[in-house]
Scaffold this active site. Structure first.
Site, mmCIF file in Angstrom:
data_model
loop_
_atom_site.group_PDB
_atom_site.id
_atom_site.type_symbol
_atom_site.label_atom_id
_atom_site.label_comp_id
_atom_site.label_asym_id
_atom_site.label_seq_id
_atom_site.Cartn_x
_atom_site.Cartn_y
_atom_site.Cartn_z
ATOM 1 N N ASP A 202 0.969 -1.683 -0.246
ATOM 2 C CA ASP A 202 -0.372 -0.274 -0.101
ATOM 3 C C ASP A 202 0.981 1.389 -0.224
ATOM 4 O O ASP A 202 2.148 0.806 -0.167
ATOM 5 C CB ASP A 202 -1.185 -0.031 1.542
ATOM 6 N N GLY A 225 4.248 1.805 -1.668
ATOM 7 C CA GLY A 225 4.458 2.094 -3.554
ATOM 8 C C GLY A 225 3.601 2.140 -3.542
ATOM 9 O O GLY A 225 2.562 2.260 -2.857
ATOM 10 N N PHE A 227 0.322 0.746 -7.008
ATOM 11 C CA PHE A 227 0.469 -0.554 -7.664
ATOM 12 C C PHE A 227 0.357 -0.423 -9.730
ATOM 13 O O PHE A 227 0.769 -0.708 -10.260
ATOM 14 C CB PHE A 227 -0.947 -0.909 -7.314
ATOM 15 N N HIS A 245 -12.613 -0.152 -7.744
ATOM 16 C CA HIS A 245 -13.638 0.397 -7.616
ATOM 17 C C HIS A 245 -13.492 1.819 -6.990
ATOM 18 O O HIS A 245 -14.425 3.231 -7.534
ATOM 19 C CB HIS A 245 -15.378 -0.128 -6.702
#
Length: 338
Positions: A202, A225, A227, A245
């Protein structure tokens, strides 16, 4: 006016003023009023106010307003006791709504909804309200960021246990929880399966806030980090739990492609999301509200149907293998690299 019309008018009027009720609930949740009232015996308003460090008279007025909606019971002498609804605001109640009551009305979210009409013109309400994107705001406001993490860890549909129970992780060695918050899902899975290890991936400020005692005795590690820039390679399972979402289609595809680049041919991707029902007469009301929350926070981010997720997966190089319902509002979509 007939009795039925009367009910419709009152019902709609109360929905229009629902923001007032939400704000009062947040007020008493911040004060932990529900925790301060014994489930078995009533509490005097004066003692309750003193314990909270507030004035008794305005507190009584707030609790009377909530009592009109079945949240707490207040008698003519100002004695307060619990109802089934107010018990749900206690932090020790299973599937407690305490964290929900505090999260949905945080300043960041509350003000973004004031600018909701911006979404109808292609803009992002949150950015119009705050001049920054949602995750930038949470980074700049760490108290709200940690409240978000607590809300996600204590989502009232018992999502984390439902996920751990609905999927067979028994032969899985390493799981990367992508955008995994404080790692609650991994902890629930690891508690069931002795051979599983996990990585919470995360943003740096989220990772920094995870205390060592929440890392399952070393079976969970953390990595900070983005994604969009790459993920730890070679895990058996990659999980995206209520991540996609938050993003419009083009960014959701980039996240899926990042997962694909990190995966081996034997790896599997688990997308955990609620599946949108196009017909509101049969869908869940809470899911349509979450869809609107996505619009308020992120503009074009949204809830999606199973078919829409399948299309995103195909474009990112995956085949949708299986869709498994859980005991909560979410389903698990398992995808394999092509």
């Amino acid at each position: 006016m007939s009795g039925g019309d009367d009910d419709d008018q009152l019902g709609l009027d109360l929905l229009i003023r629902g923001f007032q009720v939400s704000r009062i609930i947040r007020l008493v949740a911040d004060l932990e009023i529900a925790d301060r009232i014994d489930p078995e015996r009533p509490t005097n308003i004066a003692g309750l106010a003193d314990a909270c460090g507030v004035l008794a008279e305005p507190l009584l007025r707030a609790l009377r307003a909530l009592a009109a909606f079945g949240i707490f019971r207040v008698d003519a002498e100002g004695t307060v006791s619990h109802t089934p609804r107010s018990l749900l605001l206690r932090t020790d109640t299973p599937d407690s709504l305490h964290h929900s009551a505090r999260f949905w009305t945080t300043r960041g979210s509350w003000r973004a909804w004031e600018f909701l009409e911006a979404a109808l013109h292609g803009k992002v309400p949150h950015e119009e309200a705050w001049g920054t994107d949602r995750f930038g705001y949470l980074s700049d406001n760490p108290a709200e960021g940690r409240l978000f993490d607590a809300f996600m860890a204590n989502f009232p549909d018992d999502r984390h246990n439902a996920l751990a129970a609905a999927y067979d992780f028994s032969n899985v060695g390493l799981i990367v929880d992508v955008g995994g918050g404080n790692g609650e899902s991994l902890r629930r899975i690891i508690a069931r399966h002795a051979g599983v290890r996990g990585i919470v991936f995360d943003r740096p400020e989220v990772i920094a806030a995870i205390p060592s005692e929440m890392l399952a005795g070393g079976r969970i590690t953390t990595q900070a980090g983005s994604f969009f820039d790459g993920l730890p390679p070679g895990a058996d399972r990659y999980m995206l739990i209520r991540v996609l979402h938050d993003w419009p289609d083009e960014d959701a595809r980039r996240i899926l492609q990042s997962c694909r680049a990190a995966m081996s041919d034997d790896s599997r991707l688990l997308i955990v999301e609620a599946l949108m029902e196009p017909d509101p007469s049969v869908g869940s009301r809470t899911e349509y509200l979450i869809d609107m929350q996505m619009m308020a926070m992120f503009g074009r981010a949204r809830e999606r149907t199973q078919s829409e997720y399948g299309g995103l997966l195909a474009e990112a190089g995956f085949d949708l293998v299986k869709v498994s319902p859980t005991a909560s509002s979410v389903s698990i979509m398992e995808a394999a690299p092509r």
